[in-house]
Design a protein around this motif. Structure first.
Motif, PDB file in Angstrom:
ATOM      1  N   VAL A   1      18.432 -45.230  13.126  1.00  0.00           N
ATOM      2  CA  VAL A   1      19.538 -44.738  12.298  1.00  0.00           C
ATOM      3  C   VAL A   1      20.865 -45.587  12.695  1.00  0.00           C
ATOM      4  O   VAL A   1      21.089 -45.570  13.855  1.00  0.00           O
ATOM      5  N   ARG A   2      21.755 -45.999  11.689  1.00  0.00           N
ATOM      6  CA  ARG A   2      22.989 -46.571  11.957  1.00  0.00           C
ATOM      7  C   ARG A   2      24.004 -45.636  10.940  1.00  0.00           C
ATOM      8  O   ARG A   2      23.677 -45.389   9.999  1.00  0.00           O
ATOM      9  N   ALA A   3      25.087 -45.378  11.452  1.00  0.00           N
ATOM     10  CA  ALA A   3      26.210 -44.644  10.708  1.00  0.00           C
ATOM     11  C   ALA A   3      27.572 -45.172  11.076  1.00  0.00           C
ATOM     12  O   ALA A   3      27.719 -45.580  12.129  1.00  0.00           O
ATOM     13  N   SER A   4      28.470 -44.813   9.978  1.00  0.00           N
ATOM     14  CA  SER A   4      29.763 -45.133  10.208  1.00  0.00           C
ATOM     15  C   SER A   4      30.337 -43.611   9.973  1.00  0.00           C
ATOM     16  O   SER A   4      30.158 -43.029   8.668  1.00  0.00           O
ATOM     17  N   LEU A   5      31.167 -43.128  10.846  1.00  0.00           N
ATOM     18  CA  LEU A   5      31.858 -41.759  10.478  1.00  0.00           C
ATOM     19  C   LEU A   5      33.367 -42.043  10.467  1.00  0.00           C
ATOM     20  O   LEU A   5      33.732 -42.511  11.515  1.00  0.00           O
ATOM     21  N   ALA A   6      34.135 -41.447   9.572  1.00  0.00           N
ATOM     22  CA  ALA A   6      35.528 -41.355   9.651  1.00  0.00           C
ATOM     23  C   ALA A   6      35.859 -39.947  10.086  1.00  0.00           C
ATOM     24  O   ALA A   6      35.424 -39.036   9.349  1.00  0.00           O
ATOM     25  N   LEU A   7      36.518 -39.762  11.000  1.00  0.00           N
ATOM     26  CA  LEU A   7      37.140 -38.551  11.809  1.00  0.00           C
ATOM     27  C   LEU A   7      38.516 -38.400  11.412  1.00  0.00           C
ATOM     28  O   LEU A   7      39.219 -39.529  11.850  1.00  0.00           O
ATOM     29  N   VAL A   8      39.033 -37.444  11.215  1.00  0.00           N
ATOM     30  CA  VAL A   8      40.306 -37.271  11.265  1.00  0.00           C
ATOM     31  C   VAL A   8      41.084 -35.866  11.850  1.00  0.00           C
ATOM     32  O   VAL A   8      40.234 -34.898  12.010  1.00  0.00           O
ATOM     33  N   MET A   9      42.102 -36.094  12.763  1.00  0.00           N
ATOM     34  CA  MET A   9      42.775 -35.087  13.741  1.00  0.00           C
ATOM     35  C   MET A   9      43.390 -34.189  12.804  1.00  0.00           C
ATOM     36  O   MET A   9      44.004 -34.619  11.842  1.00  0.00           O
ATOM     37  N   MET A  10      42.812 -32.909  12.737  1.00  0.00           N
ATOM     38  CA  MET A  10      43.753 -31.979  11.973  1.00  0.00           C
ATOM     39  C   MET A  10      44.157 -30.892  12.710  1.00  0.00           C
ATOM     40  O   MET A  10      43.558 -30.442  13.882  1.00  0.00           O
ATOM     41  N   ASP A  11      45.350 -30.233  12.014  1.00  0.00           N
ATOM     42  CA  ASP A  11      45.948 -29.182  12.827  1.00  0.00           C
ATOM     43  C   ASP A  11      45.360 -28.021  11.850  1.00  0.00           C
ATOM     44  O   ASP A  11      45.127 -27.687  10.761  1.00  0.00           O
TER      45      ASP A  11
END
Length: 151
Positions: free
Chosen positions: A120-130
């Motif tokens: 499996v290959r994946a790309s994840l966009a993660l966002v720092m949130m309050d």
């Protein structure tokens, strides 16, 4: 890499520090055919991000969530399922930072068999949130510099 996830070629990945760990395919990960049921890979991705934060970045989810009031949710994911994984196998999970923004980080994830074959290959966009304000915030220092070490 382009816009898709099909991949990071070896020349792109070679210069980047990866966070890596082994993942055992458990009974609960599998369908009746004994292969990983695809939504379970998303749990594996999240577990890898959590381990990367704790072991690679020195900031556990407990610290981020409960002590600092910060979360790092996935806001976008692209995945290619290349080959099945079976009950009892050990997979090598690797995470590399592809892009570091002000509040976001895009990571590539690769799960491979122990012989190195892609599963499996994946790309994840993660966002720092309050977590209290429910809005994106800039990734704080020194966490930002620790993330940059994987880019």
């Amino acid at each position: 890499m382009g816009d898709g996830i099909d991949g990071i070629d070896a020349s792109q990945a070679a210069g980047k520090q990866a966070f890596a760990t082994d993942v055992t395919v458990r009974f609960g990960d599998c369908d009746p055919a004994g292969i990983v049921f695809y939504p379970r890979y998303f749990e594996m991705f999240n577990n890898l991000v959590e381990d990367w934060c704790a072991q690679g970045l020195g900031a556990s989810f407990r610290e981020l969530h409960l002590e600092r009031g910060l979360g790092l949710p996935t806001v976008h994911v692209e995945t290619s399922f290349i080959a099945p994984s079976e009950l009892g196998e050990v997979l090598r999970a690797e995470l590399r930072v592809q892009k570091l923004g002000g509040a976001s980080v895009t990571v590539s994830i690769r799960l491979a068999g122990l012989a190195g074959e892609d599963r499996v290959r994946a790309s994840l966009a993660l966002v720092m949130m309050d977590l209290k304000e429910r809005r994106a915030v800039r990734i704080p220092e020194p966490l930002r510099s620790r993330i940059a070490a994987f880019a």
